[in-house]
Design a protein around this motif. Structure first.
Motif, PDB file in Angstrom:
ATOM      1  N   LEU A 265       0.819  -1.218   0.000  1.00  0.00           N
ATOM      2  CA  LEU A 265       0.000   0.000   0.000  1.00  0.00           C
ATOM      3  C   LEU A 265       0.846   1.257   0.000  1.00  0.00           C
ATOM      4  CD1 LEU A 265      -2.953  -0.770   2.455  1.00  0.00           C
ATOM      5  CD2 LEU A 265      -3.006  -0.681  -0.046  1.00  0.00           C
ATOM      6  N   THR A 266       2.073   1.170   0.509  1.00  0.00           N
ATOM      7  CA  THR A 266       2.926   2.359   0.628  1.00  0.00           C
ATOM      8  C   THR A 266       3.900   2.493  -0.542  1.00  0.00           C
ATOM      9  OG1 THR A 266       4.670   1.230   1.884  1.00  0.00           O
ATOM     10  CG2 THR A 266       2.811   2.111   3.131  1.00  0.00           C
ATOM     11  N   ALA A 267       3.801   1.631  -1.555  1.00  0.00           N
ATOM     12  CA  ALA A 267       4.830   1.561  -2.601  1.00  0.00           C
ATOM     13  C   ALA A 267       5.084   2.893  -3.286  1.00  0.00           C
ATOM     14  CB  ALA A 267       4.447   0.492  -3.633  1.00  0.00           C
ATOM     15  N   THR A 268       4.038   3.672  -3.511  1.00  0.00           N
ATOM     16  CA  THR A 268       4.204   4.930  -4.250  1.00  0.00           C
ATOM     17  C   THR A 268       3.802   6.150  -3.427  1.00  0.00           C
ATOM     18  OG1 THR A 268       2.003   4.641  -5.225  1.00  0.00           O
ATOM     19  CG2 THR A 268       3.877   3.807  -6.480  1.00  0.00           C
ATOM     20  N   MET A 269       3.768   6.019  -2.112  1.00  0.00           N
ATOM     21  CA  MET A 269       3.312   7.127  -1.261  1.00  0.00           C
ATOM     22  C   MET A 269       4.406   8.126  -0.922  1.00  0.00           C
ATOM     23  SD  MET A 269       0.748   5.462   1.566  1.00  0.00           S
ATOM     24  CE  MET A 269      -0.882   4.878   1.142  1.00  0.00           C
TER      25      MET A 269
ATOM     26  N   GLN B 211       0.750  -1.479   9.921  1.00  0.00           N
ATOM     27  CA  GLN B 211      -0.647  -1.907  10.011  1.00  0.00           C
ATOM     28  C   GLN B 211      -1.040  -2.808   8.842  1.00  0.00           C
ATOM     29  OE1 GLN B 211      -3.414   1.360  10.151  1.00  0.00           O
ATOM     30  NE2 GLN B 211      -5.214   0.046  10.444  1.00  0.00           N
ATOM     31  N   TYR B 212      -0.530  -2.489   7.644  1.00  0.00           N
ATOM     32  CA  TYR B 212      -0.839  -3.256   6.440  1.00  0.00           C
ATOM     33  C   TYR B 212       0.476  -3.657   5.765  1.00  0.00           C
ATOM     34  CZ  TYR B 212      -5.495  -1.199   7.022  1.00  0.00           C
ATOM     35  OH  TYR B 212      -6.708  -0.811   7.512  1.00  0.00           O
ATOM     36  N   PRO B 213       1.131  -4.695   6.250  1.00  0.00           N
ATOM     37  CA  PRO B 213       2.406  -5.113   5.638  1.00  0.00           C
ATOM     38  C   PRO B 213       2.196  -5.603   4.212  1.00  0.00           C
ATOM     39  CG  PRO B 213       1.651  -6.736   7.242  1.00  0.00           C
ATOM     40  CD  PRO B 213       0.752  -5.548   7.384  1.00  0.00           C
ATOM     41  N   PRO B 214       3.251  -5.595   3.393  1.00  0.00           N
ATOM     42  CA  PRO B 214       3.132  -6.064   2.013  1.00  0.00           C
ATOM     43  C   PRO B 214       2.576  -7.486   1.951  1.00  0.00           C
ATOM     44  CG  PRO B 214       5.217  -4.938   2.345  1.00  0.00           C
ATOM     45  CD  PRO B 214       4.607  -5.082   3.700  1.00  0.00           C
ATOM     46  N   VAL B 215       1.850  -7.758   0.864  1.00  0.00           N
ATOM     47  CA  VAL B 215       1.222  -9.065   0.684  1.00  0.00           C
ATOM     48  C   VAL B 215       1.587  -9.613  -0.693  1.00  0.00           C
ATOM     49  CG1 VAL B 215      -0.687  -8.554   2.237  1.00  0.00           C
ATOM     50  CG2 VAL B 215      -0.904  -8.024  -0.198  1.00  0.00           C
ATOM     51  N   SER B 216       1.422 -10.914  -0.840  1.00  0.00           N
ATOM     52  CA  SER B 216       1.702 -11.585  -2.104  1.00  0.00           C
ATOM     53  C   SER B 216       0.395 -11.991  -2.768  1.00  0.00           C
ATOM     54  CB  SER B 216       2.569 -12.827  -1.844  1.00  0.00           C
ATOM     55  OG  SER B 216       2.721 -13.589  -3.022  1.00  0.00           O
ATOM     56  N   HIS B 217       0.259 -11.650  -4.059  1.00  0.00           N
ATOM     57  CA  HIS B 217      -0.908 -12.037  -4.844  1.00  0.00           C
ATOM     58  C   HIS B 217      -0.443 -12.663  -6.159  1.00  0.00           C
ATOM     59  CE1 HIS B 217      -3.602 -10.069  -2.122  1.00  0.00           C
ATOM     60  NE2 HIS B 217      -3.271  -8.835  -2.455  1.00  0.00           N
ATOM     61  N   PRO B 218      -1.260 -13.510  -6.770  1.00  0.00           N
ATOM     62  CA  PRO B 218      -0.894 -14.059  -8.082  1.00  0.00           C
ATOM     63  C   PRO B 218      -0.837 -12.951  -9.137  1.00  0.00           C
ATOM     64  CG  PRO B 218      -3.156 -14.634  -7.516  1.00  0.00           C
ATOM     65  CD  PRO B 218      -2.553 -14.036  -6.281  1.00  0.00           C
ATOM     66  N   VAL B 219       0.102 -13.068 -10.064  1.00  0.00           N
ATOM     67  CA  VAL B 219       0.185 -12.107 -11.165  1.00  0.00           C
ATOM     68  C   VAL B 219      -1.059 -12.201 -12.046  1.00  0.00           C
ATOM     69  CG1 VAL B 219       1.474 -11.542 -13.277  1.00  0.00           C
ATOM     70  CG2 VAL B 219       2.696 -12.033 -11.150  1.00  0.00           C
ATOM     71  N   VAL B 220      -1.583 -13.401 -12.210  1.00  0.00           N
ATOM     72  CA  VAL B 220      -2.838 -13.624 -12.928  1.00  0.00           C
ATOM     73  C   VAL B 220      -3.811 -14.251 -11.948  1.00  0.00           C
ATOM     74  CG1 VAL B 220      -3.960 -14.788 -14.865  1.00  0.00           C
ATOM     75  CG2 VAL B 220      -1.598 -13.975 -15.089  1.00  0.00           C
ATOM     76  N   ARG B 221      -4.898 -13.543 -11.640  1.00  0.00           N
ATOM     77  CA  ARG B 221      -5.886 -14.081 -10.717  1.00  0.00           C
ATOM     78  C   ARG B 221      -7.068 -14.645 -11.497  1.00  0.00           C
ATOM     79  NH1 ARG B 221      -9.031  -9.824  -6.953  1.00  0.00           N
ATOM     80  NH2 ARG B 221     -10.023 -11.787  -6.345  1.00  0.00           N
ATOM     81  N   THR B 222      -7.773 -15.585 -10.888  1.00  0.00           N
ATOM     82  CA  THR B 222      -8.978 -16.146 -11.477  1.00  0.00           C
ATOM     83  C   THR B 222     -10.184 -15.446 -10.872  1.00  0.00           C
ATOM     84  OG1 THR B 222      -7.912 -18.300 -11.740  1.00  0.00           O
ATOM     85  CG2 THR B 222     -10.326 -18.254 -11.805  1.00  0.00           C
ATOM     86  N   HIS B 223     -11.039 -14.901 -11.717  1.00  0.00           N
ATOM     87  CA  HIS B 223     -12.232 -14.230 -11.199  1.00  0.00           C
ATOM     88  C   HIS B 223     -13.104 -15.265 -10.502  1.00  0.00           C
ATOM     89  CE1 HIS B 223     -15.915 -11.904 -10.958  1.00  0.00           C
ATOM     90  NE2 HIS B 223     -15.227 -10.822 -11.316  1.00  0.00           N
TER      91      HIS B 223
END
Length: 325
Positions: free
Chosen positions: A207-211, A226-238
């Motif tokens: 959340l702070t990457a470009t702040m 409060q909101y540490p970095p998280v890992s998400h898939p580069v391609v997510r399935t809806h």
């Protein structure tokens, strides 16, 4: 043992995002980011198992072939029966962002409409913020907008919001449009070898990457704790349509996991450019009483900051989402 997808990505195979092509003496048309892609893009608005059916309870005017439509004949301030809600949800999933004009609704009615689609999500990052509710955004000469970058909202959380309902309270006579891009169509039009290379890849969202340019360092540290970095898939399935969608964005995505930083950044820049193709986009011009309702799992948006020193005031409600997979 190295994961199969990393074997592909880190091999000597040259993929479209690699920057080595220019040094290798390739002609301009074959250099990454400069190749001419002739012919029409093969676009689809809905998934392969979805039927393209008309809507019975309201009018619908598309803003583009694949994304965005204006809905007429629906009063968001009035109760919506079960049949109307079901048709609106189908339109929401098929068009990814719906627009409603001339909606003279209150903040309470906006919130009630958002609650039809799920639990509400806390949007404020400030300490001691109240519970889920409406966030107001006031943009004027003293508080210029920083949203003029393609992004999905709040992807630096473990469970990014499912949807947003945005209402215009006051805006400029000209300017302040919002663009939306279909992240599913962008994925579909990637070369087959790129889609294969993306399988299993994950990216870090922060959340702070470009702040750093407009938030003090101590505030960034507090938000990051409060909101540490998280890992998400580069391609997510809806989760509802089953469509694969690109799930990286230029505001919150920091890096590709398990990839050398320079090459990972080249990949991200390549995917960011892919999302910017006009064929995947629609553009909405706001008028008094306009409301936008978009699927944060399927689209990215860009708020055009071209209206200063005029002002713009909006109110937004977030519908809570799940863990991307």
């Amino acid at each position: 043992m190295t994961a199969p997808h990393l074997t592909i990505v880190e091999s000597e195979q040259r993929l479209p995002w690699d920057q080595a092509g220019a040094e290798a003496g390739l002609p301009p048309a074959d250099r990454p980011g400069r190749a001419v892609r002739g012919g029409p893009r093969r676009l689809r608005r809905i998934g392969p198992n979805q039927a393209d059916r008309p809507y019975r309870r309201f009018g619908l005017t598309p803003l583009s072939p694949v994304i965005g439509a204006e809905v007429s004949g629906v009063d968001l301030g009035a109760p919506l029966d079960q049949e109307l809600r079901a048709e609106l949800r189908r339109a929401f999933l098929e068009w990814k962002v719906l627009f409603f004009r001339d909606q003279r609704i209150t903040q309470e009615q906006q919130t009630a409409f958002a609650r039809l689609w799920g639990e509400l999500e806390q949007q404020s990052l400030a300490p001691g913020a109240p519970g889920p509710g409406v966030a107001r955004y006031v943009k004027d000469a003293a508080n210029a907008g920083f949203e003029n970058a393609w992004h999905a909202d709040m992807t630096g959380r473990p469970r990014p919001a499912m949807a947003f309902v945005l209402r215009l309270l006051d805006g400029p006579e000209v300017g302040g449009d919002t663009l939306f891009t279909d992240a599913g169509a962008a994925y579909d039009c990637l070369p087959a070898e790129v889609r294969s290379a993306l399988e299993g890849l994950r990216a870090v969202h922060d959340l702070t990457a470009t702040m750093g340019r407009f938030v003090p360092a101590d505030e960034i540290a507090r938000i990051r704790e409060q909101y540490p970095p998280v890992s998400h898939p580069v391609v997510r399935t809806h989760p509802e349509t089953g469509r694969p969608t690109l799930f990286v964005n230029s505001v919150f995505t920091d890096r590709i996991e398990g990839m050398e930083p320079e090459r990972g950044e080249q990949l991200l820049q390549y995917l960011f450019r892919q999302l910017q193709a006009p064929e995947y986009q629609c553009r909405f011009r706001w008028t008094p009483g306009s409301v936008a309702f978009w699927d944060n799992r399927a689209v990215q948006h860009y708020a055009v900051s071209d209206y200063f020193p005029a002002g713009r005031v909006t109110e937004r409600v977030a519908v809570a989402g799940g863990v991307p997979f």
